[in-house]
Design a protein around this motif. Structure first.
Motif, PDB file in Angstrom:
ATOM      1  N   VAL A   1       1.812  -2.728  -3.227  1.00 56.53           N
ATOM      2  CA  VAL A   1       1.204  -3.116  -1.946  1.00 56.53           C
ATOM      3  C   VAL A   1       2.082  -4.186  -1.280  1.00 56.53           C
ATOM      4  CG1 VAL A   1      -0.807  -4.141  -0.820  1.00 56.53           C
ATOM      5  CG2 VAL A   1      -1.122  -2.479  -2.663  1.00 56.53           C
TER       6      VAL A   1
ATOM      7  N   MET B   1     -12.140   5.727  -3.001  1.00 54.97           N
ATOM      8  CA  MET B   1     -11.492   4.420  -3.080  1.00 54.97           C
ATOM      9  C   MET B   1     -12.556   3.339  -2.967  1.00 54.97           C
ATOM     10  SD  MET B   1     -10.569   1.707  -0.852  1.00 54.97           S
ATOM     11  CE  MET B   1      -9.163   0.748  -0.303  1.00 54.97           C
TER      12      MET B   1
ATOM     13  N   MET C   1     -13.161  -1.324  -3.399  1.00 56.79           N
ATOM     14  CA  MET C   1     -12.705  -2.673  -3.756  1.00 56.79           C
ATOM     15  C   MET C   1     -13.862  -3.409  -4.411  1.00 56.79           C
ATOM     16  SD  MET C   1     -10.699  -3.693  -0.288  1.00 56.79           S
ATOM     17  CE  MET C   1      -9.941  -5.220  -0.800  1.00 56.79           C
TER      18      MET C   1
ATOM     19  N   SER D   1      -4.321  -6.767  -8.065  1.00 57.72           N
ATOM     20  CA  SER D   1      -3.626  -7.648  -9.028  1.00 57.72           C
ATOM     21  C   SER D   1      -4.571  -8.264 -10.060  1.00 57.72           C
ATOM     22  CB  SER D   1      -2.892  -8.767  -8.284  1.00 57.72           C
ATOM     23  OG  SER D   1      -1.805  -8.240  -7.577  1.00 57.72           O
TER      24      SER D   1
ATOM     25  N   GLY E   1      -0.410  -5.839  -5.247  1.00 56.03           N
ATOM     26  CA  GLY E   1       0.441  -6.528  -4.282  1.00 56.03           C
ATOM     27  C   GLY E   1       1.022  -7.819  -4.822  1.00 56.03           C
ATOM     28  N   SER E   2       0.209  -8.877  -4.849  1.00 64.91           N
ATOM     29  CA  SER E   2       0.743 -10.211  -5.141  1.00 64.91           C
ATOM     30  C   SER E   2       1.360 -10.331  -6.526  1.00 64.91           C
ATOM     31  CB  SER E   2      -0.325 -11.281  -4.911  1.00 64.91           C
ATOM     32  OG  SER E   2      -1.564 -10.886  -5.444  1.00 64.91           O
TER      33      SER E   2
ATOM     34  N   ARG F   1       0.931 -13.755  -0.555  1.00 62.77           N
ATOM     35  CA  ARG F   1       1.215 -13.404   0.838  1.00 62.77           C
ATOM     36  C   ARG F   1       1.054 -14.613   1.746  1.00 62.77           C
ATOM     37  NH1 ARG F   1      -1.202  -8.929  -1.279  1.00 62.77           N
ATOM     38  NH2 ARG F   1      -3.237  -9.854  -1.006  1.00 62.77           N
TER      39      ARG F   1
HETATM   40  C1  PLP Z   1      -3.983  -6.394  -0.201  1.00 64.16           C
HETATM   41  C2  PLP Z   1      -4.672  -5.254  -0.856  1.00 64.16           C
HETATM   42  C3  PLP Z   1      -4.441  -4.937  -2.204  1.00 64.16           C
HETATM   43  C4  PLP Z   1      -3.518  -5.728  -3.105  1.00 64.16           C
HETATM   44  O1  PLP Z   1      -4.073  -6.966  -3.387  1.00 64.16           O
HETATM   45  P1  PLP Z   1      -3.420  -7.962  -4.483  1.00 64.16           P
HETATM   46  O2  PLP Z   1      -4.547  -8.798  -4.932  1.00 64.16           O
HETATM   47  O3  PLP Z   1      -2.343  -8.725  -3.785  1.00 64.16           O
HETATM   48  O4  PLP Z   1      -2.862  -7.110  -5.578  1.00 64.16           O
HETATM   49  C5  PLP Z   1      -5.104  -3.834  -2.723  1.00 64.16           C
HETATM   50  N1  PLP Z   1      -5.938  -3.093  -1.980  1.00 64.16           N
HETATM   51  C6  PLP Z   1      -6.183  -3.368  -0.690  1.00 64.16           C
HETATM   52  C7  PLP Z   1      -7.122  -2.498   0.066  1.00 64.16           C
HETATM   53  C8  PLP Z   1      -5.564  -4.450  -0.079  1.00 64.16           C
HETATM   54  O5  PLP Z   1      -5.820  -4.725   1.201  1.00 64.16           O
END
Ligand code: PLP
Length: 227
Positions: A22, A150, A152, A195, A212-213, A219
């Motif tokens: 990411v 999907m 979160m 992450s 990502g991070s 970021r």
């Molecule tokens: C930014 C983001 C990630 C990655 O997040 P990290 O905590 O930096 O790994 C994953 N999924 C979505 C939808 C995001 O917006």
């Protein structure tokens, strides 16, 4: 460090699960470094930023759109995007279908579910998903293909809560598979895990982790982006 980070995380993601790097907010050079380490799946959450990066980087990258998608921005990604993770309405799916048709493509999509206990996150619930998939309007679409779900998890240190949310998303995938995609081998993906929680997500059946991070570092949201 990006190469080392990428390889270290990749080693903990067992096939058939796949690792998405990411790269949102990060400069081209950082993506290039991940590419040299072997990364071919990149995740972005802004359409214009993804367009610019797509234009600057090699053609064999799979671009994953993971953010909230506005219908008037689909045109910036429709010709090349590999997977849109964030379908949360029939209206958005219809708009993607329309843009995909212009390019003679079928665009793969995931249904985004609201699994977190926070109010702010986007996403469907199961009743909305069933209504969408059962509708004649959905069945008429020729240029999108739904290949999974999907979600979160809640942003929390309570890893048992996170685990329960991931387990719920997997149940959603399994129920929808049975009810709407029993004859369709393409419907199999579960995009979950970032992450802080991707290892739990893998234990709960994730097929696509979005990291990502831990690859690119923290970021900086002060960098202005176009959209
Ligand atoms: C930014 C983001 C990630 C990655 O997040 P990290 O905590 O930096 O790994 C994953 N999924 C979505 C939808 C995001 O917006």
């Amino acid at each position: 460090m990006i190469k080392e980070n990428y390889n270290k995380i990749l080693a903990t993601v067992p096939a058939p699960a796949r690792l998405i790097a990411v790269s949102k907010t990060k400069p081209i050079e950082d993506l290039q470094e991940a590419y040299e380490a072997g990364a071919r799946l990149f995740g972005e959450n802004k359409a214009l930023e993804m367009r610019d990066k797509h234009q600057s980087l090699p053609e064999d990258i799979e671009w994953h759109f993971i953010g909230h998608l506005q219908t008037n921005k689909i045109k910036y990604i429709a010709s090349y995007v590999s997977l849109i993770h964030s379908i949360d309405s029939l209206n958005l799916l219809q708009a993607v279908d329309k843009e995909a048709a212009k390019h003679g493509r079928v665009i793969d999509c995931l249904l985004q579910f609201h699994i977190a206990s926070e109010e702010t996150k986007f996403g469907l619930d199961m009743d909305e998903a069933r209504a969408l998939l059962g509708s004649e309007d959905y069945k008429a679409l020729q240029h999108v293909r739904i290949v999974g779900v999907m979600g979160m998890a809640t942003n929390t240190d309570d890893m048992e809560l996170v685990r329960r949310e991931f387990r719920t998303l997997r149940q959603y995938r399994d129920e929808l598979k049975e009810q709407f995609f029993a004859q369709n081998a393409d419907f199999k993906e579960i995009s979950m895990g970032m992450s802080g929680d991707y290892q739990i997500a893998l234990e709960e059946g994730s097929t696509l982790v979005r990291v990502g991070s831990s690859i690119f570092g923290a970021r900086n949201y002060n960098i202005p982006v176009n959209d």
